[in-house]
Enzyme design. Structure first.
Site, PDB file in Angstrom:
ATOM      1  N   GLU A  96     -10.565  -4.569   0.912  1.00  0.00           N
ATOM      2  CA  GLU A  96     -10.486  -3.759  -0.321  1.00  0.00           C
ATOM      3  C   GLU A  96      -9.629  -4.404  -1.389  1.00  0.00           C
ATOM      4  OE1 GLU A  96      -9.333   0.456   0.034  1.00  0.00           O
ATOM      5  OE2 GLU A  96      -8.264   0.196  -1.860  1.00  0.00           O
ATOM      6  N   GLU A 121      -5.274   2.088   4.855  1.00  0.00           N
ATOM      7  CA  GLU A 121      -3.909   2.066   4.318  1.00  0.00           C
ATOM      8  C   GLU A 121      -2.945   2.978   5.102  1.00  0.00           C
ATOM      9  OE1 GLU A 121      -4.094   2.542   0.037  1.00  0.00           O
ATOM     10  OE2 GLU A 121      -4.967   0.539  -0.161  1.00  0.00           O
TER      11      GLU A 121
END
Length: 439
Positions: free
Chosen positions: A295, A200
């Site tokens: 994810e 991220e």
């Protein structure tokens, strides 16, 4: 034909059906038809699984030896009652679901270590490494993806585990950090199939975390990480981005740079924002580069029925229909209080397992089971009718089996026909149910 069903009311949980389903050349009654066609093939499949967080490893390691062995067998073997997890993501250093923040080269303020002389995997020796070794005895071919949440704080603009950016002065040192990690894990008998450059990279608010813009990741890959891997003879795949599907401009910007692109295997995505069909244009622009789904969490405040429906539609079916070679759910295990996590880490992340006085299997366990057990690594996605209300995706497994995942999105049971070549079979799925058909 075998059929495994999960219903939203949990009365059936990946339950093998006793009903006899046999293909016939006799035409069945008209109605909705899912036509499965092995002559049209798409991407290969690397596997399905979870992130084995540091916290998950701690909880598994705390189980009695016999209980742990039985549970790992169930999770990672496709035989018997096993669900056959075939792909794991692990954090390089701590994630926010570790019991504390750490990297493999933490120094006191003012110190640096450009040669990685003080690099050490010691923080993983108590739990993660032993658990991975036990998993590898069950499935020696499991693919392992490593993702960092942060570099060592001394490499960062803010000197902190949370946020900040990687200082250009330390790009070479950080590339060497990855090299040492892959070499160190290999020395433990743990092969790292791939790494993402940063978990991220557009989320600097987690603990730990790092802000890494696309232009920074481009430079780091082409001038530091790629050459460092090449020099060390490392074949571990480099996967970029590892964030939400709403910002495909990020991986596309890196792939547009020929010097970076030559080192890159593909792009990884999450779906906390954006649409899953955004993965297809990324594949179409660079069809020689792979697409991964790495994810998605299930939350403690969610519902079994809601999460089952959303994750199967968007991930098992959606991601693979949009060229993803894998589907990974977020954390494998948490305790009844949703621990461990760092200070500032996720407080609502529900594990596939809740490990306390007993072990509870939660919704993401069954989501992944529906694909992992039969869509083994080396499978290939094949064509199937793209229908509204009966979302589906089909695969041909390495053993020749055909596997069809079907989701009944309707509020009532649905009877439909599966067509394969000149043969058909009629079947029924309850309202909201997910079925895996194997023949």
């Amino acid at each position: 034909m075998a059929l495994y069903v999960t219903t939203p009311d949990q009365s059936q949980l990946f339950l093998k059906q006793n009903s006899s389903l046999v293909f016939s050349t006799t035409a069945t009654s008209s109605g909705t038809v899912i036509d499965v066609d092995t002559t049209q093939t798409f991407q290969g499949i690397d596997g399905f699984g979870f992130t084995l967080t540091g916290g998950s490893a701690i909880l598994l390691n705390q189980l009695k030896s016999a209980d742990r062995t039985a549970l790992l067998q169930e999770l990672f073997s496709p035989e018997g009652n096993g669900i056959g997890i075939s792909y794991l993501r692990i954090s390089i250093g701590a994630s926010d679901l570790s019991d504390r923040v750490f990297t493999y080269n933490d120094l006191t303020t003012g110190q640096t270590d450009l040669t990685m002389a003080k690099f050490s995997l010691d923080p993983e020796r108590a739990d993660l490494i032993p658990i991975l070794k036990q998993i590898l005895t069950i499935n020696p071919d499991i693919k392992i993806l490593g993702s960092p949440w942060t570099p060592p704080s001394w490499m960062k603009t803010n000197g902190n585990s949370k946020g900040g950016s990687l200082k250009p002065d330390y790009y070479d040192a950080y590339a060497l950090y990855f090299v040492k990690y892959i070499q160190g894990m290999k020395a433990e008998g743990i092969p790292i199939d791939a790494i993402t450059v940063q978990n991220e990279p557009l989320n600097p608010y987690n603990n730990p975390s790092l802000l890494m813009q696309a232009d920074e990741q481009t430079v780091f890959i082409k001038k530091n990480l790629g050459p460092a891997f090449q020099k060390a003879g490392i074949t571990t795949k480099i996967i970029l981005y590892d964030h939400n599907a709403d910002r495909t401009d990020y991986p596309l910007a890196i792939l547009a740079d020929a010097d970076a692109r030559k080192y890159v295997d593909g792009s990884a995505f999450h779906l906390y924002s954006g649409r899953i069909d955004a993965l297809t244009p990324v594949h179409n622009q660079y069809p020689d580069k792979h697409v991964y789904f790495t994810e998605q969490w299930t939350g403690s405040k969610g519902s079994f029925s809601g999460d089952l429906a959303w994750h199967v539609k968007n991930l098992l079916i959606g991601a693979t229909r949009n060229w993803s070679r894998n589907v990974l759910e977020w954390n494998l295990a948490s305790d009844p209080a949703l621990n461990p996590h760092t200070d500032g880490g996720c407080t609502e992340c529900l594990g596939a397992l809740t490990i306390g006085a007993s072990v509870t299997r939660n919704v993401s366990y069954y989501i992944i089971a529906h694909a992992a057990k039969f869509v083994r690594p080396g499978s290939v996605r094949i064509a199937s009718s793209n229908l509204t209300g009966l979302s589906n995706v089909a695969f041909k497994a390495p053993n020749g089996n055909k596997v069809l995942l079907v989701q009944n999105e309707n509020g009532s049971s649905q009877t439909f026909t599966i067509k394969f070549g000149s043969k058909t079979v009629q079947t029924t799925l309850p309202a909201g149910a997910v079925g895996t058909y194997v023949w």
